[in-house]
Scaffold this motif. Structure first.
Motif, mmCIF file in Angstrom:
data_model
loop_
_atom_site.group_PDB
_atom_site.id
_atom_site.type_symbol
_atom_site.label_atom_id
_atom_site.label_comp_id
_atom_site.label_asym_id
_atom_site.label_seq_id
_atom_site.Cartn_x
_atom_site.Cartn_y
_atom_site.Cartn_z
ATOM 1 N N GLY A 297 22.934 40.791 34.474
ATOM 2 C CA GLY A 297 24.149 41.571 34.247
ATOM 3 C C GLY A 297 25.293 41.167 35.124
ATOM 4 O O GLY A 297 26.259 41.898 35.281
ATOM 5 N N GLU A 298 25.210 39.948 35.704
ATOM 6 C CA GLU A 298 26.239 39.530 36.637
ATOM 7 C C GLU A 298 27.180 38.485 36.047
ATOM 8 O O GLU A 298 27.893 37.822 36.770
ATOM 9 N N ALA A 299 27.101 38.248 34.740
ATOM 10 C CA ALA A 299 28.030 37.295 34.146
ATOM 11 C C ALA A 299 29.450 37.777 34.405
ATOM 12 O O ALA A 299 29.772 38.953 34.263
ATOM 13 N N GLU A 300 30.282 36.869 34.787
ATOM 14 C CA GLU A 300 31.635 37.251 35.151
ATOM 15 C C GLU A 300 32.413 37.720 33.928
ATOM 16 O O GLU A 300 32.335 37.131 32.859
ATOM 17 N N ASP A 301 33.130 38.818 34.117
ATOM 18 C CA ASP A 301 33.990 39.294 33.041
ATOM 19 C C ASP A 301 35.223 38.403 32.965
ATOM 20 O O ASP A 301 35.475 37.578 33.853
ATOM 21 N N GLU A 302 35.967 38.558 31.900
ATOM 22 C CA GLU A 302 37.230 37.850 31.818
ATOM 23 C C GLU A 302 38.104 38.295 32.966
ATOM 24 O O GLU A 302 38.074 39.432 33.410
ATOM 25 N N GLU A 303 38.902 37.366 33.470
ATOM 26 C CA GLU A 303 39.714 37.663 34.629
ATOM 27 C C GLU A 303 40.688 38.789 34.312
ATOM 28 O O GLU A 303 41.317 38.825 33.255
ATOM 29 N N VAL A 304 40.802 39.683 35.263
ATOM 30 C CA VAL A 304 41.746 40.778 35.128
ATOM 31 C C VAL A 304 42.938 40.450 36.011
ATOM 32 O O VAL A 304 42.782 40.045 37.155
ATOM 33 N N GLY A 308 48.388 45.900 39.313
ATOM 34 C CA GLY A 308 47.756 47.194 39.152
ATOM 35 C C GLY A 308 46.404 47.309 39.811
ATOM 36 O O GLY A 308 45.756 48.334 39.682
ATOM 37 N N ARG A 309 45.972 46.279 40.533
ATOM 38 C CA ARG A 309 44.676 46.351 41.200
ATOM 39 C C ARG A 309 44.778 47.176 42.479
ATOM 40 O O ARG A 309 45.838 47.341 43.061
ATOM 41 N N MET A 310 43.625 47.696 42.913
ATOM 42 C CA MET A 310 43.509 48.344 44.220
ATOM 43 C C MET A 310 43.070 47.278 45.206
ATOM 44 O O MET A 310 42.062 46.599 44.987
ATOM 45 N N LEU A 311 43.819 47.086 46.266
ATOM 46 C CA LEU A 311 43.503 46.066 47.255
ATOM 47 C C LEU A 311 42.826 46.700 48.463
ATOM 48 O O LEU A 311 43.346 47.656 49.051
ATOM 49 N N VAL A 503 33.322 53.868 49.956
ATOM 50 C CA VAL A 503 34.601 53.152 50.070
ATOM 51 C C VAL A 503 35.174 52.865 48.681
ATOM 52 O O VAL A 503 36.386 53.006 48.456
ATOM 53 N N LEU A 504 34.310 52.454 47.744
ATOM 54 C CA LEU A 504 34.778 52.198 46.387
ATOM 55 C C LEU A 504 35.368 53.462 45.764
ATOM 56 O O LEU A 504 36.413 53.425 45.105
ATOM 57 N N LYS A 505 34.697 54.586 45.970
ATOM 58 C CA LYS A 505 35.197 55.846 45.410
ATOM 59 C C LYS A 505 36.547 56.207 46.020
ATOM 60 O O LYS A 505 37.462 56.668 45.305
ATOM 61 N N MET A 506 36.715 55.988 47.323
ATOM 62 C CA MET A 506 38.006 56.255 47.955
ATOM 63 C C MET A 506 39.095 55.364 47.361
ATOM 64 O O MET A 506 40.225 55.813 47.131
ATOM 65 N N ALA A 507 38.749 54.113 47.117
ATOM 66 C CA ALA A 507 39.724 53.196 46.528
ATOM 67 C C ALA A 507 40.142 53.655 45.136
ATOM 68 O O ALA A 507 41.334 53.644 44.788
ATOM 69 N N GLU A 508 39.172 54.070 44.324
ATOM 70 C CA GLU A 508 39.480 54.516 42.963
ATOM 71 C C GLU A 508 40.344 55.776 42.973
ATOM 72 O O GLU A 508 41.294 55.913 42.185
ATOM 73 N N ALA A 578 31.296 44.780 41.857
ATOM 74 C CA ALA A 578 32.065 44.142 40.784
ATOM 75 C C ALA A 578 32.912 45.193 40.079
ATOM 76 O O ALA A 578 32.670 45.548 38.932
ATOM 77 N N ALA A 579 33.913 45.706 40.771
ATOM 78 C CA ALA A 579 34.809 46.704 40.183
ATOM 79 C C ALA A 579 36.021 45.983 39.602
ATOM 80 O O ALA A 579 36.705 45.253 40.322
ATOM 81 N N PRO A 580 36.316 46.166 38.317
ATOM 82 C CA PRO A 580 37.356 45.371 37.662
ATOM 83 C C PRO A 580 38.758 45.589 38.217
ATOM 84 O O PRO A 580 39.608 44.722 38.056
ATOM 85 N N HIS A 581 39.020 46.739 38.855
ATOM 86 C CA HIS A 581 40.377 47.016 39.324
ATOM 87 C C HIS A 581 40.459 47.107 40.846
ATOM 88 O O HIS A 581 41.414 47.658 41.384
ATOM 89 N N VAL A 582 39.471 46.560 41.534
ATOM 90 C CA VAL A 582 39.472 46.561 42.999
ATOM 91 C C VAL A 582 39.256 45.140 43.495
ATOM 92 O O VAL A 582 38.326 44.461 43.063
#
Length: 586
Positions: A297-304, A308-311, A503-508, A578-582
């Motif tokens: 399940g680690e195949a890379e998704d298409e680049e986002v 709008g990303r969270m850094l 930490v991920l939850k705080m970022a979201e 592997a969070a798409p927006h972080v």
């Protein structure tokens, strides 16, 4: 007749069992100096009455030198058991009868016993059907095992963490590394054994992230190890590797460099004997690695796009003007030995319902990943009120003083007594058996002679896991920088995984707050009611010129009494989600 009656043995009393039965408890801890005598009187077994408590989810019996076997009836009598902790007893040389089947068991800790073998009928449970179908964490460290059960993978097919440190193993069973045998295994620790070889088939562990085989008798490392798609941390120190270059690398290089050396055909053992592979073989290996990534399940998704990303910007200890350090006392080893810390700067939880969302998320983490705080406990603090360096220590209940959230200063033993009385009153008012809030976690302290605590530079206790934080470091709506801690009696890896999730939850939440301005917010009083132990962050998030929300995650070092590093978080192997927006910037 009178003399005979006087000489008859008096059955040992088990008030803990009577209380658990009367209050229909789901958790039970048996420990302390009086336990050994009672178990000895029961023939070196647990009392049969224990197995008449079918509601138990958590059972711990620890530090009992007279406990040689659990006794018959455990599997039949405790079908809902989620966690079974039988550490630092005298179990061995096998388990008679075998433990399973335990269909709901997720955590099994048999560390620090005298187990020598776990053959069929005297082991963990049957293989067909699986005796431990939901088991995630198995700790067999500190025993005398010379071999593992050949059917371990079939008995516990969902295993994620396997700790075999400090045994007498000279090899792994071949079935352990069979394709698809343990698809979820992410942590394998087998340091301080007698292992002589590592099979190339270890590459079939598609989810393996951490491998510790230090202080064994390995002479080679298979090149196939580099094919493990998720592997981020290896430890081969203390082995006598024939490849001198690899020997030096394992002592001082990072995991990535070691794996690249093996991947390039270094003489780690196995393919090529040090010669570079041809293009065809290298291409075949690349295809194999890609296939394993897809299977796991680690195949890379298409680049986002970055917009709008969270850094998440990682601030290293060397870059911090005032780095925070946690020193660990050796006394925590037998109480709650693992702790991980981190600092998060730039949160905005004052706007809208962000504060409520974080508190709800923390509660959910405690219920699920933390296994109702039996696996780990989260605590959050207002960094401005934290005076370092910090000391992670233990104190007797009568000596530990804290100002709990929303209360006056109290000794730990009195606080626990107050909470027990409140829990009983709550039951009566609600006319039900279950209790809510932090009252649910009091059983985790049953029988403990010392309690864990986190102490600041002023000597004040700012955290008393797994029960409460201090009012001194309580998070307010104006808080923007937080110190986070995760403690566990089970595993350092669990601490890291839960910290990653927090930490991920705080970022979201911070990203959502920035993009969706809302009216209304949670008051400090409401936050107290929601949090139980967990205080509540809030403050001002930042955004870069491209409109990306940004948080800073600052490293915190945990050292031993002599100042030697035990763990730093986040390390290069942490925050690997592997969070798409972080995006993590190191």
């Amino acid at each position: 007749m009178a003399a005979a009656a006087a000489a008859a043995p008096v059955p040992e009393a088990w008030p803990e069992l009577e209380l658990a039965e009367r209050e229909r408890r789901r958790e039970l801890l048996l420990t302390g100096p009086g336990l050994e005598q009672r178990v000895r009187a029961a023939g070196g077994r647990l009392p049969p009455r224990l197995f008449t408590l079918p509601l138990l989810h958590y059972l711990e019996v620890s530090g009992c030198g007279s406990l040689r076997e659990p006794g018959p009836g455990l599997a039949q009598g405790l079908p809902q058991l989620h966690s079974l902790v039988l550490r630092r007893n005298a179990l061995g040389p096998g388990l008679s009868p075998e433990l399973g089947p335990l269909p709901a068991l997720r955590v099994l800790d048999l560390s620090g016993n005298a187990l020598e073998a776990l053959p069929p009928g005297q082991g963990l449970g049957p293989a067909e059907p699986p005796g431990l179908p939901q088991l995630q964490s198995l700790n067999l460290s500190g025993n005398r095992l010379r071999e593992l059960p050949a059917d371990l993978a079939r008995c516990a097919p969902r295993l994620q963490t396997l700790n075999l440190t400090g045994n007498r193993l000279d090899s792994f069973p071949a079935a352990l590394f069979r394709p698809g045998a343990l698809p979820l295994l992410s942590e394998l620790a087998a340091a301080d054994n007698c292992l002589r070889e590592l099979s190339p088939d270890i590459a079939h562990l598609a989810s393996l992230k951490t491998l510790d085989l230090s202080n064994n008798q390995l002479s080679e490392v298979p090149a196939e190890l580099a094919d493990c798609p998720k592997l981020k941390e290896v430890n081969f120190r203390g082995n006598k590797l024939t490849d001198r270059r690899l020997e030096k690398m394992v002592r001082g290089c990072q995991t990535r460099s070691i794996l690249e050396y093996l991947r390039a055909g270094g003489r780690g053992g196995g393919r090529g004997g040090g010669k570079a592979h041809g293009p065809e073989k290298e291409e075949a290996r690349r295809r194999r690695r890609e296939r394993r990534r897809r299977e796991s399940g680690e195949a890379e998704d298409e680049e986002v796009g970055d917009a709008g990303r969270m850094l998440l910007r990682v601030l290293h200890v060397s870059e911090s003007p005032a780095p925070l350090t946690v020193r660990v006392s050796p006394t925590v080893r037998d109480v709650r030995p693992f702790i991980v810390g981190a600092i998060v700067r730039g949160l905005d939880l004052q706007t809208g319902n962000a504060l409520r969302r974080l508190l709800t998320s923390q509660t959910k983490l405690h219920e699920e990943l933390c296994e109702k705080r039996t696996a780990a406990t989260i605590a959050t603090h207002d960094l401005r009120a934290v005076r370092g360096p910090l000391l992670y220590d233990t104190r007797p209940p009568q000596d530990l003083k804290i100002v709990p959230l929303g209360r006056r200063e109290v000794k730990a033993k009195d606080l626990v007594r107050q909470l027990q009385l409140e829990a009983e009153e709550h039951r009566k008012q609600k006319k039900r058996q279950n209790v809510s809030g932090l009252h649910r976690y009091l059983h985790l302290l049953d029988g403990k002679e010392s309690y864990p605590c986190l102490v600041d530079a002023d000597g004040d206790v700012i955290s008393f896991p797994p029960i409460t934080n201090s009012e001194k470091t309580k998070i307010k709506k104006t808080t923007s920088d937080l110190f986070l801690e995760v403690t566990s009696a089970t595993s350092l890896q669990i601490c890291k995984e839960i910290m990653d999730a927090l930490v991920l939850k705080m970022a979201e939440i911070s990203k959502y707050t920035l993009e969706n301005k809302e009216d209304g917010s949670v008051s400090d009083t409401e936050a107290d009611a929601l949090s139980g132990q967990l205080p509540e962050p809030s403050a001002n998030a930042s955004a870069d010129k491209a409109g990306n929300a940004s948080l800073v995650v600052e490293q915190v070092r945990v050292v031993d009494e002599e100042g030697h590093l035990r763990v730093v978080y986040p390390s290069k192997t942490d925050l690997g989600f592997a969070a798409p927006h972080v995006t993590v910037i190191r």
